[in-house]
Write an enzyme that holds these catalytic residues in place. Structure first.
Site, short mmCIF file in Angstrom:
data_model
loop_
_atom_site.label_atom_id
_atom_site.label_comp_id
_atom_site.label_asym_id
_atom_site.label_seq_id
_atom_site.Cartn_x
_atom_site.Cartn_y
_atom_site.Cartn_z
N HIS A 22 0.85 -1.06 -0.05
CA HIS A 22 0.00 0.10 -0.12
C HIS A 22 0.70 1.25 -0.12
O HIS A 22 0.40 2.29 -0.01
CB HIS A 22 -0.94 0.11 1.22
CG HIS A 22 -0.08 0.19 2.49
ND1 HIS A 22 0.73 -0.73 3.08
CD2 HIS A 22 0.01 1.50 3.26
CE1 HIS A 22 1.13 -0.21 4.29
NE2 HIS A 22 0.72 1.09 4.34
C1 UD1 Z 1 -1.12 6.19 5.66
C2 UD1 Z 1 0.20 6.55 6.42
C3 UD1 Z 1 0.96 5.32 6.25
C4 UD1 Z 1 0.59 4.18 6.88
C5 UD1 Z 1 -0.89 3.84 6.37
C6 UD1 Z 1 -1.39 2.78 6.96
C7 UD1 Z 1 0.79 8.86 6.09
C8 UD1 Z 1 1.63 9.87 5.23
N1 UD1 Z 1 0.88 7.60 5.63
O1 UD1 Z 1 -1.05 5.76 4.47
O2 UD1 Z 1 2.43 5.71 6.60
O3 UD1 Z 1 1.38 2.91 6.44
O4 UD1 Z 1 -1.82 4.96 6.50
O5 UD1 Z 1 -2.56 2.17 6.55
O6 UD1 Z 1 0.48 9.42 7.07
N2 UD1 Z 1 -8.38 5.93 2.07
C9 UD1 Z 1 -9.74 5.66 2.13
N3 UD1 Z 1 -10.19 5.42 3.47
C10 UD1 Z 1 -9.42 5.58 4.53
C11 UD1 Z 1 -8.21 6.21 4.37
C12 UD1 Z 1 -7.72 6.51 3.09
O7 UD1 Z 1 -10.26 5.16 1.28
O8 UD1 Z 1 -10.24 5.50 5.66
C13 UD1 Z 1 -7.88 6.18 0.88
C14 UD1 Z 1 -8.04 7.51 -0.18
O9 UD1 Z 1 -8.11 7.45 -1.10
C15 UD1 Z 1 -6.85 8.48 0.40
C16 UD1 Z 1 -5.89 7.23 0.47
O10 UD1 Z 1 -6.57 6.01 0.70
O11 UD1 Z 1 -6.73 9.41 -0.50
C17 UD1 Z 1 -4.85 7.43 1.14
O12 UD1 Z 1 -4.98 7.73 2.53
P1 UD1 Z 1 -3.82 8.42 3.31
O13 UD1 Z 1 -4.18 8.45 4.49
O14 UD1 Z 1 -3.32 9.70 2.94
O15 UD1 Z 1 -2.62 7.47 3.30
P2 UD1 Z 1 -2.55 6.00 3.62
O16 UD1 Z 1 -1.83 5.46 2.23
O17 UD1 Z 1 -3.44 5.40 4.17
N1 UDP Z 2 -3.61 -5.24 9.07
C1 UDP Z 2 -4.98 -5.70 9.17
N2 UDP Z 2 -5.70 -6.00 8.27
C2 UDP Z 2 -5.17 -6.04 6.95
C3 UDP Z 2 -4.02 -5.61 6.80
C4 UDP Z 2 -2.93 -5.02 7.99
O1 UDP Z 2 -5.46 -5.86 10.32
O2 UDP Z 2 -5.96 -6.31 6.00
C5 UDP Z 2 -2.93 -5.00 10.46
C6 UDP Z 2 -1.47 -5.69 10.66
O3 UDP Z 2 -1.84 -6.72 11.29
C7 UDP Z 2 -0.81 -4.87 11.12
C8 UDP Z 2 -1.43 -3.28 10.59
O4 UDP Z 2 -2.54 -3.47 10.06
O5 UDP Z 2 -0.69 -4.71 12.72
C9 UDP Z 2 -0.44 -2.67 9.56
O6 UDP Z 2 -0.93 -1.45 9.17
P1 UDP Z 2 -0.30 -0.84 7.64
O7 UDP Z 2 0.14 -2.07 6.90
O8 UDP Z 2 -1.70 -0.31 6.92
O9 UDP Z 2 0.47 0.27 8.27
P2 UDP Z 2 2.09 0.18 8.43
O10 UDP Z 2 2.35 -0.65 9.44
O11 UDP Z 2 2.71 0.06 7.13
O12 UDP Z 2 2.25 1.70 8.71
#
Ligand code: UD1
Ligand code: UDP
Length: 368
Positions: A208
């Site tokens: 992601h």
């Molecule tokens: C964010 C964090 C990343 C983390 C991830 C965990 C930052 C810069 N990035 O990335 O470090 O690993 O969360 O999962 O803070 N969206 C939805 N629903 C939601 C949230 C997001 O559909 O509830 C979609 C939207 O299209 C949005 C995109 O995901 O534009 C990105 O969301 P954003 O929170 O900006 O960053 P993540 O990729 O989720």
């Molecule tokens: N996770 C989850 N369901 C999923 C994918 C991830 O519960 O489908 C959990 C996973 O166990 C871990 C956390 O989400 O604890 C990791 O989150 P993510 O990969 O979104 O963010 P990152 O750790 O890269 O910031």
């Protein structure tokens, strides 16, 4: 005006999971705490489902910031958190990890008479292209209590000139969370039957990260590499897809290879069970690299670098980037290696140690 000893800010899936043991520890010690949700994640399957499954209380404050550009999102969160801190007057604000929600909390607290505690401090990928690296470095430099998971992360902080008095090595709260939920997951989850996969006969994929999925060619290469490895190993691949990756897949009109099966983001217990029973995990997630290592499952990281080098050092993880043949070769090597490494992220008492540290340093005077 309400007064709390501790405020806890969170906004995304990994923060909810990794702060759940800290919230539980506040409850065990009967600490007066306030929970602030920034609203960075808001889709049910990235947010509410974790509050339900981890039995967390509803947030006391919800900023509902949602998805925006980095500047707008972070700026709105800073202003919102500042208002709450001025009202609640906590002694300390705790943030966890490296998201924009973390940076916002750090900036808001550092300008007020509120101490800042950073859970999972000192992680460094040394890749300044990553937005998370900016968030980590800035948060650590304004933090008062830096809860480093390992000596490696503590050393990175010392190397940046940060005073040793601010650094506390506690282990990572991810170990606390896995310890509490892995048995429950094995007992309760029916995810293997639901998805039609068998123990040890499938691979799990999560991808992601912006630098992997926001570029068409890189995302396509990554999928090709994972499918090539899966084909050589005769494994199907389960890919619970993050909404960011799903929207890019649609926008780029990418074909997903047959071996790779897209499913919705999974609930925590189901995801833990998938991790525990997978033959191999492909990921670019930080938390998933740690969990694979803790659960004794080989991991192949689809990145050129990692801020979790401990996983590579103990032999649990291999960095393969997104070149298809390198992914293929790395996956085969990891499935042939032993899995008897030691978990480097602590003994599952990180949240207890965090609260004990706050108590001992007398900043949080009412903590028992
Ligand atoms: C964010 C964090 C990343 C983390 C991830 C965990 C930052 C810069 N990035 O990335 O470090 O690993 O969360 O999962 O803070 N969206 C939805 N629903 C939601 C949230 C997001 O559909 O509830 C979609 C939207 O299209 C949005 C995109 O995901 O534009 C990105 O969301 P954003 O929170 O900006 O960053 P993540 O990729 O989720
Ligand atoms: N996770 C989850 N369901 C999923 C994918 C991830 O519960 O489908 C959990 C996973 O166990 C871990 C956390 O989400 O604890 C990791 O989150 P993510 O990969 O979104 O963010 P990152 O750790 O890269 O910031």
């Amino acid at each position: 005006m309400t007064e709390a000893t501790v405020a806890i800010a969170l906004g995304t899936r990994p923060e909810i999971i990794k702060l759940s043991p800290v919230i539980r520890e506040c409850e065990r010690r009967d600490i007066n705490y306030e929970l602030i949700h920034t609203g960075q994640h808001y889709s049910d399957n990235l947010d509410q489902v974790f509050f339900d499954q981890l039995e967390l209380p509803d947030p006391d404050h919800h900023l509902q910031v949602g998805s925006k550009s980095h500047g707008k999102q972070t700026g709105e969160m800073i202003a919102g958190i500042e208002d709450i801190l001025l009202d609640v007057e906590p002694e300390v604000l705790l943030v966890q990890g490296d998201t924009n929600s973390v940076l916002a909390g750090a900036i808001a607290a550092s300008k007020l008479d509120v101490a800042l505690g950073h859970v999972e401090a000192g992680l460094r990928s040394f890749d300044r292209e990553m937005p998370e690296e900016t968030n980590r470095v800035l948060t650590d430099h304004v933090g008062d209590y830096l809860f480093a998971p390992t000596e490696t992360s503590a050393d990175y902080l010392r190397d940046e000139g940060i005073d040793d008095k601010r650094i506390h090595v506690t282990g990572n709260t991810v170990v606390d969370a896995v310890g509490r939920h892995r048995e429950l997951a094995a007992e309760k989850s029916s995810v293997l039957d639901d998805l039609g996969v068998a123990v040890g006969e499938f691979a799990l994929l999560t991808a992601h990260r912006a630098e992997n999925v926001d570029e068409r060619d890189r995302f396509a290469e990554l999928l090709t590499g994972v499918a090539r490895a899966a084909s050589s190993l005769d494994l199907d691949v389960v890919y619970p897809i993050h909404p960011r990756a799903e929207s890019r897949l649609n926008e780029f009109d990418l074909d997903v290879p047959d071996r790779i099966h897209l499913v919705e983001p999974q609930e925590y217990l189901d995801f833990l069970e998938l991790e525990r029973t997978a033959r191999l995990i492909f990921t670019d997630s930080g938390g998933v690299q740690e969990e694979a290592c803790i659960l004794g499952v080989p991991c192949v990281t689809l990145r050129e670098n990692t801020e979790r080098p401990e996983t590579v050092d103990v032999g649990a993880n291999r960095l393969v980037g997104t070149d298809p043949q390198t992914i293929h070769d790395g996956a085969l090597a990891m499935t042939n290696s032993t899995t008897d490494w030691e978990n480097p992220f602590g003994d599952g008492t990180a949240s207890e140690q965090i609260m004990a540290t706050l108590r001992q340093t007398h900043s949080v005077r009412t903590i028992q």
